[in-house]
Design a protein around this motif. Structure first.
Motif, PDB file in Angstrom:
ATOM      1  N   THR A  39      42.610  34.102  36.733  1.00  0.00           N
ATOM      2  CA  THR A  39      42.247  33.748  38.100  1.00  0.00           C
ATOM      3  C   THR A  39      41.756  35.318  38.675  1.00  0.00           C
ATOM      4  OG1 THR A  39      44.585  34.900  39.024  1.00  0.00           O
ATOM      5  CG2 THR A  39      44.560  32.391  38.316  1.00  0.00           C
ATOM      6  N   GLN A  40      41.127  34.801  39.904  1.00  0.00           N
ATOM      7  CA  GLN A  40      40.270  35.977  40.324  1.00  0.00           C
ATOM      8  C   GLN A  40      41.312  37.264  40.698  1.00  0.00           C
ATOM      9  OE1 GLN A  40      37.895  34.250  43.403  1.00  0.00           O
ATOM     10  NE2 GLN A  40      36.582  33.485  41.828  1.00  0.00           N
ATOM     11  N   ASP A  41      42.430  36.656  41.044  1.00  0.00           N
ATOM     12  CA  ASP A  41      43.471  37.829  41.368  1.00  0.00           C
ATOM     13  C   ASP A  41      43.882  38.681  40.236  1.00  0.00           C
ATOM     14  OD1 ASP A  41      45.145  37.612  43.749  1.00  0.00           O
ATOM     15  OD2 ASP A  41      44.737  35.335  43.209  1.00  0.00           O
ATOM     16  N   VAL A  42      43.916  37.985  39.015  1.00  0.00           N
ATOM     17  CA  VAL A  42      44.140  38.731  37.897  1.00  0.00           C
ATOM     18  C   VAL A  42      43.034  39.720  37.322  1.00  0.00           C
ATOM     19  CG1 VAL A  42      44.302  38.686  35.369  1.00  0.00           C
ATOM     20  CG2 VAL A  42      45.530  37.085  36.815  1.00  0.00           C
ATOM     21  N   LEU A  43      41.911  39.153  37.626  1.00  0.00           N
ATOM     22  CA  LEU A  43      40.715  39.755  37.288  1.00  0.00           C
ATOM     23  C   LEU A  43      40.583  40.973  38.342  1.00  0.00           C
ATOM     24  CD1 LEU A  43      38.690  39.112  35.019  1.00  0.00           C
ATOM     25  CD2 LEU A  43      37.389  37.712  36.610  1.00  0.00           C
ATOM     26  N   ALA A  44      40.949  40.913  39.583  1.00  0.00           N
ATOM     27  CA  ALA A  44      40.766  41.889  40.405  1.00  0.00           C
ATOM     28  C   ALA A  44      41.653  43.084  40.124  1.00  0.00           C
ATOM     29  CB  ALA A  44      41.298  41.573  42.015  1.00  0.00           C
ATOM     30  N   ASP A  45      43.045  42.757  39.698  1.00  0.00           N
ATOM     31  CA  ASP A  45      43.859  43.902  39.166  1.00  0.00           C
ATOM     32  C   ASP A  45      43.445  44.594  38.007  1.00  0.00           C
ATOM     33  OD1 ASP A  45      45.509  43.658  41.518  1.00  0.00           O
ATOM     34  OD2 ASP A  45      46.999  42.093  40.395  1.00  0.00           O
ATOM     35  N   ALA A  46      42.434  43.740  37.230  1.00  0.00           N
ATOM     36  CA  ALA A  46      42.019  44.479  35.941  1.00  0.00           C
ATOM     37  C   ALA A  46      40.788  45.485  36.245  1.00  0.00           C
ATOM     38  CB  ALA A  46      41.429  43.306  34.955  1.00  0.00           C
ATOM     39  N   VAL A  68      35.804  40.442  43.649  1.00  0.00           N
ATOM     40  CA  VAL A  68      35.505  39.708  42.672  1.00  0.00           C
ATOM     41  C   VAL A  68      34.909  38.501  42.993  1.00  0.00           C
ATOM     42  CG1 VAL A  68      36.779  38.797  40.629  1.00  0.00           C
ATOM     43  CG2 VAL A  68      37.491  40.892  41.517  1.00  0.00           C
ATOM     44  N   SER A  69      35.370  37.797  43.672  1.00  0.00           N
ATOM     45  CA  SER A  69      34.872  36.363  44.306  1.00  0.00           C
ATOM     46  C   SER A  69      33.307  36.738  44.492  1.00  0.00           C
ATOM     47  CB  SER A  69      35.358  35.847  45.423  1.00  0.00           C
ATOM     48  OG  SER A  69      34.976  34.585  45.691  1.00  0.00           O
ATOM     49  N   ARG A  70      32.782  37.431  45.240  1.00  0.00           N
ATOM     50  CA  ARG A  70      31.400  37.622  45.427  1.00  0.00           C
ATOM     51  C   ARG A  70      30.537  38.012  44.168  1.00  0.00           C
ATOM     52  NH1 ARG A  70      32.413  38.339  51.277  1.00  0.00           N
ATOM     53  NH2 ARG A  70      33.952  40.076  51.042  1.00  0.00           N
ATOM     54  N   ALA A  71      31.327  38.843  43.425  1.00  0.00           N
ATOM     55  CA  ALA A  71      30.416  39.290  42.150  1.00  0.00           C
ATOM     56  C   ALA A  71      30.339  37.848  41.067  1.00  0.00           C
ATOM     57  CB  ALA A  71      31.556  40.397  41.398  1.00  0.00           C
ATOM     58  N   LEU A  72      31.575  37.262  41.056  1.00  0.00           N
ATOM     59  CA  LEU A  72      31.199  36.196  40.234  1.00  0.00           C
ATOM     60  C   LEU A  72      30.575  35.066  40.721  1.00  0.00           C
ATOM     61  CD1 LEU A  72      35.042  35.342  39.504  1.00  0.00           C
ATOM     62  CD2 LEU A  72      33.368  36.246  37.963  1.00  0.00           C
ATOM     63  N   GLN A  73      30.181  34.951  41.998  1.00  0.00           N
ATOM     64  CA  GLN A  73      29.217  34.235  42.640  1.00  0.00           C
ATOM     65  C   GLN A  73      27.940  34.479  42.169  1.00  0.00           C
ATOM     66  OE1 GLN A  73      31.073  31.949  44.492  1.00  0.00           O
ATOM     67  NE2 GLN A  73      29.331  30.863  44.666  1.00  0.00           N
ATOM     68  N   HIS A  81      31.315  28.348  35.411  1.00  0.00           N
ATOM     69  CA  HIS A  81      32.806  28.060  34.769  1.00  0.00           C
ATOM     70  C   HIS A  81      33.318  26.901  35.549  1.00  0.00           C
ATOM     71  CE1 HIS A  81      34.891  30.651  38.026  1.00  0.00           C
ATOM     72  NE2 HIS A  81      33.667  30.316  38.390  1.00  0.00           N
ATOM     73  N   LEU A  82      33.937  26.092  34.748  1.00  0.00           N
ATOM     74  CA  LEU A  82      34.311  24.861  35.239  1.00  0.00           C
ATOM     75  C   LEU A  82      35.884  25.001  34.738  1.00  0.00           C
ATOM     76  CD1 LEU A  82      32.908  23.556  32.161  1.00  0.00           C
ATOM     77  CD2 LEU A  82      31.438  22.789  34.139  1.00  0.00           C
ATOM     78  N   ASP A  83      36.792  24.493  35.449  1.00  0.00           N
ATOM     79  CA  ASP A  83      38.135  24.481  35.320  1.00  0.00           C
ATOM     80  C   ASP A  83      38.580  25.957  34.629  1.00  0.00           C
ATOM     81  OD1 ASP A  83      38.271  24.089  32.216  1.00  0.00           O
ATOM     82  OD2 ASP A  83      37.824  22.199  32.761  1.00  0.00           O
ATOM     83  N   ARG A  84      39.270  26.034  33.544  1.00  0.00           N
ATOM     84  CA  ARG A  84      39.578  27.312  33.202  1.00  0.00           C
ATOM     85  C   ARG A  84      38.952  27.940  32.179  1.00  0.00           C
ATOM     86  NH1 ARG A  84      42.932  29.325  36.637  1.00  0.00           N
ATOM     87  NH2 ARG A  84      40.708  29.042  37.037  1.00  0.00           N
TER      88      ARG A  84
END
Lengths: 218, 218
Positions: free
Chosen positions: A157-164, A172-177, A187-190
């Motif tokens: 999840t983006q939360d997890v990515l953020a803590d990493a 993180v959301s913006r970066a992935l965007q 990316h679709l689903d997981r």
DNA sequence: CGTCGTCTTGACCAAAGTCAACGCACGTGG
DNA sequence: CCACGTGCGTTGACTTTGGTCAAGACGACG
């Protein structure tokens, strides 16, 4: 050989701490299935993830000689994990001396990866930073055969990515965007599709050398 | 025992790279005197320091099994360093099997410290960050007997400190200023006086557990 | 149908980053 | 003995980036 062991295997739910930082260490953990992460919880509410673990990883190895757990290990998905008592592991040193050297090597590579994380978190701007972790994960999954071509399961999840990467979720959301807009990933689903591996590597200044993988296909 | 070895000892000037990241690794380095740091130079001109080495440290140990140097090692002061060929080190595994375990332990502790650096650089604000590294250094010097009471030699320029905590020099300067104003430290020439160790530890949220020192006096 | 977890977006603020000038101590060499 | 250069530290003004907060959308699930 490892897999022939009579393991104490348990099925555990997502978002569970398998061991907690500071506990006395008694077992090594073999992640048989699913995803997990190594992290430290700070007293100010913040949290830092040190590494992601995938199926096949032997984790909590540090506790073997240190005697205490230095990082909590938390499942990110439902997982099957094998518990191997330290005595068992230490018992291997007789019959399989080379195995010990392999375990040592494992800790060396872990350290090498940690160094790259220090660099990542310390020196790279947001966009490159998240790109770099993505590259690392893809590269590792590829090396252990958990990626089919350009696609791999990566249930972060983006939360997890953020803590990493030590950034707020919003960033993180913006970066992935941006990465998607640039046509580098989808990316679709997981799961994660890498649309342009070379481009992604360039965007994250990713050089897989530090992973010390035998298969340098990446 | 180590010190009885017929070592290839060299005197080297300050600000010299002993080994460079990416080189093939052939020797372990024993720092006999002086200070050094492990660091990675990035292609964008930035630089991240991973660790500081003091007299007695055995560095470049990772190269032993990895085969290549993963971090440059640079002297911070004039230093005496012993070069120990890998073959020699590996040869010890026969006569001194416990030594190998000690070396492994060394890499584990190195990794534990690296983890704390990830946390430091990723999660702590500027002031706490520099405080934390200072605490770490003092604690380590103390443990190896290189500190007399509240005073120890610590010849780090603010530039160097900045590259270790991933902050601009200007901020490091201000942070140090604050620490002095708060009456926690004082420093004259190249050495550091700790005026209030408990206060300093609190200011940096420093808990020495991760250093896994035998002497927990700190 | 509502709830919860996750992701997205925007507005806003604070902290980190950059840059440049200045001061100071310590050398060196004339 | 003084002039000069160099390395290191300090300070200030300013910009950009990251950080915080909160609202809303969307989808999965019971």
């Amino acid at each position: 050989m490892l897999l022939d062991l009579p393991l104490d295997v348990q099925q555990v739910r997502a978002h569970q701490d398998l061991v907690r930082s500071g506990d006395p260490a008694q077992c090594c953990l073999l992640l048989l299935d699913g995803f997990a992460c190594r992290h430290k919880q700070l007293r100010n509410g913040r949290r830092q993830i040190m590494a992601f673990h995938v199926a096949g990883d032997l984790t909590n190895l540090t506790g073997l000689l240190l005697g205490q757990v230095d990082c909590s290990i938390r499942t990110l998905t439902p997982a099957r994990v094998g518990f191997i008592p330290h005595d068992t592991v230490l018992g291997w040193s007789g019959p399989y001396p080379n195995l010990m050297r392999l375990l040592w090597l494992d800790t060396l590579i872990t350290a090498a990866v940690l160094q790259e994380w220090v660099v990542n978190v310390g020196q790279r701007p947001a966009y490159e930073r998240v790109t770099h972790v993505l590259c690392e994960q893809v590269s590792r999954l590829h090396a252990v055969g958990l990626a089919e071509g350009h696609r791999c399961e990566l249930p972060l999840t983006q939360d997890v990515l953020a803590d990493a990467v030590a950034l707020p979720v919003a960033h993180v959301s913006r970066a992935l965007q941006e990465l998607q807009d640039a046509g580098l990933i989808a990316h679709l689903d997981r799961s994660l599709h890498v649309l342009d591996w070379d481009g992604l590597k360039r965007a994250g200044w990713f050089d897989p050398g530090y992973l010390h993988q035998l298969d340098m296909a990446a």
